[in-house]
Design an enzyme around this catalytic site. Sequence first.
Site, PDB file in Angstrom:
ATOM      1  CB  ILE C 467      -0.971   0.002   1.198  1.00  0.00           C
ATOM      2  CG1 ILE C 467      -0.213  -0.107   2.528  1.00  0.00           C
ATOM      3  CG2 ILE C 467      -1.963  -1.144   1.062  1.00  0.00           C
ATOM      4  CD1 ILE C 467      -1.111   0.046   3.763  1.00  0.00           C
ATOM      5  N   GLY C 468       2.120   1.074  -0.448  1.00  0.00           N
ATOM      6  CA  GLY C 468       3.056   2.199  -0.461  1.00  0.00           C
ATOM      7  C   GLY C 468       4.145   1.986   0.567  1.00  0.00           C
ATOM      8  CB  THR C 469       4.226  -0.472   3.256  1.00  0.00           C
ATOM      9  OG1 THR C 469       3.583  -1.430   2.388  1.00  0.00           O
ATOM     10  CG2 THR C 469       3.142   0.178   4.086  1.00  0.00           C
ATOM     11  CD  GLN C 639       6.251   2.524   5.870  1.00  0.00           C
ATOM     12  OE1 GLN C 639       5.234   3.195   5.975  1.00  0.00           O
ATOM     13  NE2 GLN C 639       6.205   1.221   5.885  1.00  0.00           N
ATOM     14  CD  GLU C 706       0.088   0.396  12.187  1.00  0.00           C
ATOM     15  OE1 GLU C 706       0.890  -0.545  12.033  1.00  0.00           O
ATOM     16  OE2 GLU C 706      -1.134   0.235  12.260  1.00  0.00           O
TER      17      GLU C 706
END
Lengths: 326, 175, 739
Positions: C467-469, C639, C706
């Site tokens: 997801i773009g990670t 990130q 996260e």
Amino acid sequence: MRPFTFTQAQDVDTAVQEVSLEGAKFVAGGTNLLDLMKIDVMSPSHLVDITQIALETIEETEAGGIRLGALAKNADTAYHELVETRYPLLSHAILAGATAQLRNMATDGGNLLQRTRCYYFYDTQTPCNKREPGSGCSAIQGYNRDLAILGTSEHCIATHPSDMCVALAALEATVHVTGKNGERAIPFADFHRLPGDTPHLDSNLQPDEIITSIELPAKGFAKHYTYLKLRDRASYAFALVSVAAALELEGDTIKEARIVLGGVAHKPWRVPEAEALLQGQKATRDNFRKVAEAYLQGAQGFGHNDFKIELAKRAIVRALEQATNR
Amino acid sequence: MNTENSLQATTAVRPQLPDTRTVTLRVNGTTHQLQLAPWTSVLDALREHLQLTGTKKGCDHGQCGACTVLLDGKRINSCLTLAVMQENKEITTVEGLAKEGELHPVQQAFIDHDAFQCGYCTPGQICSVIGMVNEGKAKTLDDIRDLMSGNICRCGAYINIVKVAQEALEKNTGL
Amino acid sequence: MKENYTGTPANRVDGRAKVTGEAKYAAEFEVPGLLYGVVVNSAIAKGKIKHMDTSAALQLPGVHQVFTHENRPGYSWFDKHHQDEDAPPGSPFRPLGSNEIKFSMQPIALVVADTYELARYAALLVHVEYEAQPHETDLEANLPRAYKPKKYKSPPPSDPRGDAAGAFDKAEVKLEQAYAHPAHHHNPMEMHASIAIWKEGGKLTVYDKIQGVQNSQQYISNAFGIPKENVQVISPFVGGAFGSGLRPQYQLFLAVLAALELKRAVKVVLTRQQMFSFGHRPHTVQRLAIGASPDGKLQSITHNAIAETSRFEDYNEDVVIWPGVLYDCDNVEVSHQLVDLDVYTPLDMRAPGGTTGTFALECAIDEMAFQIGMDPLEFRLKNYTEKDLNEDKPHSSKELKECYRQGAEKFGWANRKMEPRSMKEGHQLIGWGVAHGAWEAQQQEASAKAVLSPNGKLTVSSATADIGTGTYTVMTQIAAEVMGLPLEDVTFELGDSTMPKSPLEGGSWTVSSVGSAVKLVCEKLQEQLLKMAQKMKNSPFSEAKLADVSFANKQMFLTHAPATSISLQAILDQNEGKPLEAEASQKPDSKQKKYSSYSHSATFVEVQVDEELGTVKVTRIVTAVAAGRIINPKTGRSQILGGSVWGIGVALEEHTVLDHNLGRFMTHDLDKYHLPVSADVHETDVIFVEEKDEIVNPLGAKGLGEIGIVSVAPAICNAVFHATGKRIRELPITLDKLL
């Protein structure tokens, strides 16, 4: 978006003829009209593309001012040498609005005709007197953070969203229009309306009229000016409060002051009597605060936007300080 | 309250469905003739009719910049203009930037600086950087930040995007 | 001579596809005969649909059908058939299930037509009459109704330790405050989209925006009663999700429903406004009571959270676990309660619970440090815990102190003055703030398949997502390193439900879970290669065990005698032109259970606040992160940079405003819901602190999705306090709150 017929007008006369059809609208930059058509807030049955008409020139007038063709792009206007050097307030105000992409599309005439960004106006499933007269105003009892504190009515508390218009009001521009009955010139202060009991009308432009140009008088306040815009992020957001301030100074004495507020009313908000308080006065914080108090006299918040009253006062003081010290 | 807006629905003579017409679009140097109704945006024409899906739809309202393309070298939001209004203009999309398999320097810089994550805003960001260089108005770092603010990146790659933009300005890598 | 691909910065392997526009997202696949579906949403928040008139829409030539609750086909009745992998306890919402309206903007019809524009127009012609009933959407007005859910979605709040109330009463220094966090919406740049393609025999191929293709596959299979093998879900690129794609959203259900009924291919793309019509980060109010001794030792922490949920599902997240993870304190009591409202069920959003809970806890800790007169970083050091006190377990690794040290040094924290309003430039008050945070490093079971082709090219696959990670890139790095192949000889494939089983991409666990499976499956290939080499004539490897050999530069060699080597190609040439294949599943090791594993961060922030106008500018952010081994420092840094931008959004801008008169979210577009823009983001630094961890998983990597966000928002709040002396306990900190 509902179906519509589409024509392109090559000259002003044809455009005026075409727009006289019921349900017809002009389209130029399209940045607000198409936005609203997609969510059915506006639904013209006929679109007249006016971008082929030669109305994009920016030039000097015989009176020593400049004329902005109605179809000049916002970006071209803001970066035009005449505007940058003689009317930097206008340049700054335009560049404080929207984004590079939108300014490359949006026209000067269209900027005047932007609709409010009120939450409820943008949602056809909620009551809104501006969108659907008589349906009620959801904002007065609802969420109204972005909305007006001055010149409101019990029917509507929408704000005019433009930055450019705030500067044009301060510079005492004139809007030239052509309609079926010929040409007329509208002083900027009379161009936009207050909501009163006709909130569906934003301006005094008649349905058959086209804006052809915006004229600025010679006086550009290029020395002492500021456009201060306060918003919820650093760019790409509409003003909570904005101030166009322009001063003519002799030493530290004010010969003339222009102050116009954006983001607080259904039109750029100017109070000439309050401006006059500064005439012949020293450019001091105390005097600025006095003017600020006078400007916000009669302001009324609706809960979420109460803060705008004090914010506008402080913004006026700051803008005048910045204009003085520039 | 209805989903149908009765006031507006009753005005004027509205066609039941819009007529289509031949619309000539110049995209990345190629001329395309499409049968389109006037209600088709440039963005939808690119994505749904020409299968040029590199240009992205992120909001359809000029609020995100994902649909940024170059129109005669200047960046615009392709979602907010009708295809019928852009005939005979030169539209450049992300698909038109690489030449003979060689990436445009700004494309390569996006890879080298990792100036994206999910990649969805990226074509718009790339066109926007190139447009910014073409327009020639950015002088300072804060100018770049402001003039690139019309392209939202939810992944938050701004630090790296701005680095690409700085480099593009220095090297004058426009269109 | 060993190539270390992991731990070195590599460009994204999917970079070229993304910068050229070749990467295809869910709505972008060309399908012949495609129909377009547009969703109609409810105007009211609660009540019934009295009548729907679709005749005007259906009259338009080119409109194929308008699906409503009245004409929809039957689908499974059972709750369990509508529960997906991420469903909270309760009875999931069924699109077009009945005439009942449960939340504003509920999907109530799908118009299907030949073109997008036509479907959009026809949707305006659907006439709906409602019977509205009174709704409740105001969390704060309904706090007295708060209840403890029968079942928690995430682990239930820990049992009390010690006597928090008693210790609070006795404490010499006390703080008791409430903190509020508004609803947020994920707003990935790509709007949710699905294309469902009906094929002869009732098979379906589906392109979906989702964080786990197998979740969508299972959901479709259950809800519509289609054998799983007849449903293939594909999602090679996802334009951001941040949790919005953990659960299949209603556009998928409606696209499949229409495709099955019309026996066609149907595409449904939500509008940006409709992106506010499903899950969100819940509005949460928290109460913290903290007691401490005058010398700064924590004696009591009580942390209560009350959050909104829907009327039909009990969503909760880890809001109150953080005192036990982050602070040494003997007396701790936490609780998490819910208030059910007429809204859609909240949904995990980047660092769910961590973002919310860390904000409140870290602001309260800052307040306590100030009350005591202690530097907030020193206060944290004084109350540092080596153990996870919720579980009473040691950490598999915890280099948080090193995050403090390196972050503080880079930022120049030592020069901070205690007193608020002590730094000023012109009208700008300058403030410095700090906060720290943690995020659990979990490993889930995952599988992968590896195929080594006769010409030495490796393809590894797993049904995960990127997801773009950076999944494509780091999995390629891991596989290349294990096999000793150059990156360009390795392809990683994902996003197809026919691939080996993978967990949802979320929870920062993809590297840990899928990465470990990729490592294992490559090791299985190594074994095969060794065995084949041993069968070769005069093989120098005949006595070697797998532990004795290494792989690098397309060679296998004896680790202790690198000169004894053979090219992989030479081994493959023995296989008669056939590829080598292996499949493997990797589960968490049982020894992990004895430990807690968290990544940690410390964030230092500088803000400028206009003393008169209240505008806040975040001028500097330094985040130091300890997250085990960093597989790709380049994508990893991105990130954390992205997390910082999210922190700015949380602290200063994001707010989905509910109008309680209408029961409707009103900031439902990207003009009115403010995401940070480029001009909001200034100097941002990322430090990766070295952290060795041989327990957390076979890679020693903890995940980065996260941890970058949790400590940023509270550090900004604390910096605003330091600048102004004003403590804002309700997010976002907009300028009006500082006037």
